[in-house]
Design an enzyme around this catalytic site. Structure first.
Site, PDB file in Angstrom:
ATOM      1  N   GLU A 299       0.865  -1.182   0.000  1.00 24.46           N
ATOM      2  CA  GLU A 299       0.000   0.000   0.000  1.00 24.46           C
ATOM      3  C   GLU A 299       0.897   1.226   0.000  1.00 24.46           C
ATOM      4  OE1 GLU A 299      -2.914   0.600   3.042  1.00 24.46           O
ATOM      5  OE2 GLU A 299      -3.428  -1.514   3.058  1.00 24.46           O
TER       6      GLU A 299
ATOM      7  N   ASP B  39      -5.852   8.483   9.771  1.00 25.41           N
ATOM      8  CA  ASP B  39      -4.447   8.246  10.074  1.00 25.41           C
ATOM      9  C   ASP B  39      -4.041   8.833  11.424  1.00 25.41           C
ATOM     10  OD1 ASP B  39      -4.001   6.962   7.637  1.00 25.41           O
ATOM     11  OD2 ASP B  39      -3.791   8.888   6.606  1.00 25.41           O
TER      12      ASP B  39
ATOM     13  N   TYR C 185     -11.143  -4.622   3.530  1.00 24.16           N
ATOM     14  CA  TYR C 185     -10.260  -4.113   4.585  1.00 24.16           C
ATOM     15  C   TYR C 185     -11.074  -4.071   5.883  1.00 24.16           C
ATOM     16  CZ  TYR C 185      -6.460  -1.117   6.421  1.00 24.16           C
ATOM     17  OH  TYR C 185      -5.405  -0.599   7.116  1.00 24.16           O
TER      18      TYR C 185
END
Length: 258
Positions: free
Chosen positions: A50, A61, A175
């Protein structure tokens, strides 16, 4: 049209192995170092890479990846830069490469041009945390015409309806976010992770990879008992500037555990 990501998962399944998926931030600390990192990751047994696209306002994040994104932005790294980087990498590697970004850079680039340029460069798929399948209709139509996977996210809090919707829309893999937090958070694995993943498997044959918070070989081994792939990001990003030998030893220990 089967993507490079789907082919990789099929090969791993045939060998009764799980995928080791590694995240690094493109352009941190430089594009040259990112090229070196891709080679090191591949040499140490990573199956899928990734590449983060730096963005100033990330939602998912944590501090480690935010700081890496800031360094990359200060180096002038953009979505165009990252696509060019993948085109350059494709001269020497066929490892599946996914971009992880947010929707704003794609919107500015233009969806149709982005999908065309990314595919032409050799990008195999994309993860866009702030683009749920309900709002990704145009991207899904564009991706269906190419071997280009749109990978959507599920979480421990996902409802049955959301599991069904994401499972239907995801290609390559699903995911599964291991925690209800941001990347780099300390892993506190939900004891019910097995049953959560079983709920997804009951409606989809698409491989399931688990990420967020995994940093040690023991944690990776535990997650690999349930998932088809283990995603490790912040822990690797922290080590980008360590001596290559230390980095390789860490990656090899993760590979062995997955």
């Amino acid at each position: 049209m089967k993507s490079r990501i789907s082919k990789k998962f099929q090969l791993l399944k045939n060998d009764s192995r799980k995928a080791f998926i590694a995240y690094i931030m493109a352009g941190d600390p430089s594009i040259q170092r990112t090229k070196e990192m891709v080679r090191i990751l591949e040499d140490c047994g990573v199956d899928i890479i990734e590449l983060g696209v730096p963005f100033s306002d990330p939602l998912a994040d944590g501090p480690t990846i935010q700081a890496a994104a800031q360094r990359a932005l200060e180096n002038g790294t953009t979505l165009h830069t990252v696509i060019d980087l993948v085109a350059d990498l494709r001269k020497t590697t066929r490892i599946p490469i996914i971009l992880m970004t947010y929707y704003n850079p794609i919107f500015k680039y233009g969806e149709e041009k982005f999908v065309a340029d990314a595919c032409s460069a050799g990008v195999d798929g994309i993860i866009v945390p702030d683009l749920p399948p309900d709002e990704a209709g145009d991207m899904m139509k564009l991706a269906k015409k190419k071997p280009f996977d749109l990978i959507f996210l599920l979480a421990p809090t996902s409802t049955e309806d959301r599991i069904a919707r994401v499972s239907q829309a995801s290609h390559g893999f699903i995911y599964y976010v291991s925690i209800t937090g941001i990347t780099g958070s300390k892993l506190a694995l939900d004891p019910a992770i097995g049953s959560h993943i079983d709920r997804i498997r009951s409606v989809s044959d698409t491989p399931i990879a688990v990420g967020f918070g995994i940093s040690t070989p023991d944690e990776a081994s535990l997650v690999a008992r349930f998932a088809d792939g283990v995603i490790i990001g912040s822990a690797i990003v922290k080590k980008v500037n360590e001596p290559d030998e230390a980095l390789k030893n860490y990656l090899l220990s993760l590979r062995e555990s997955i």
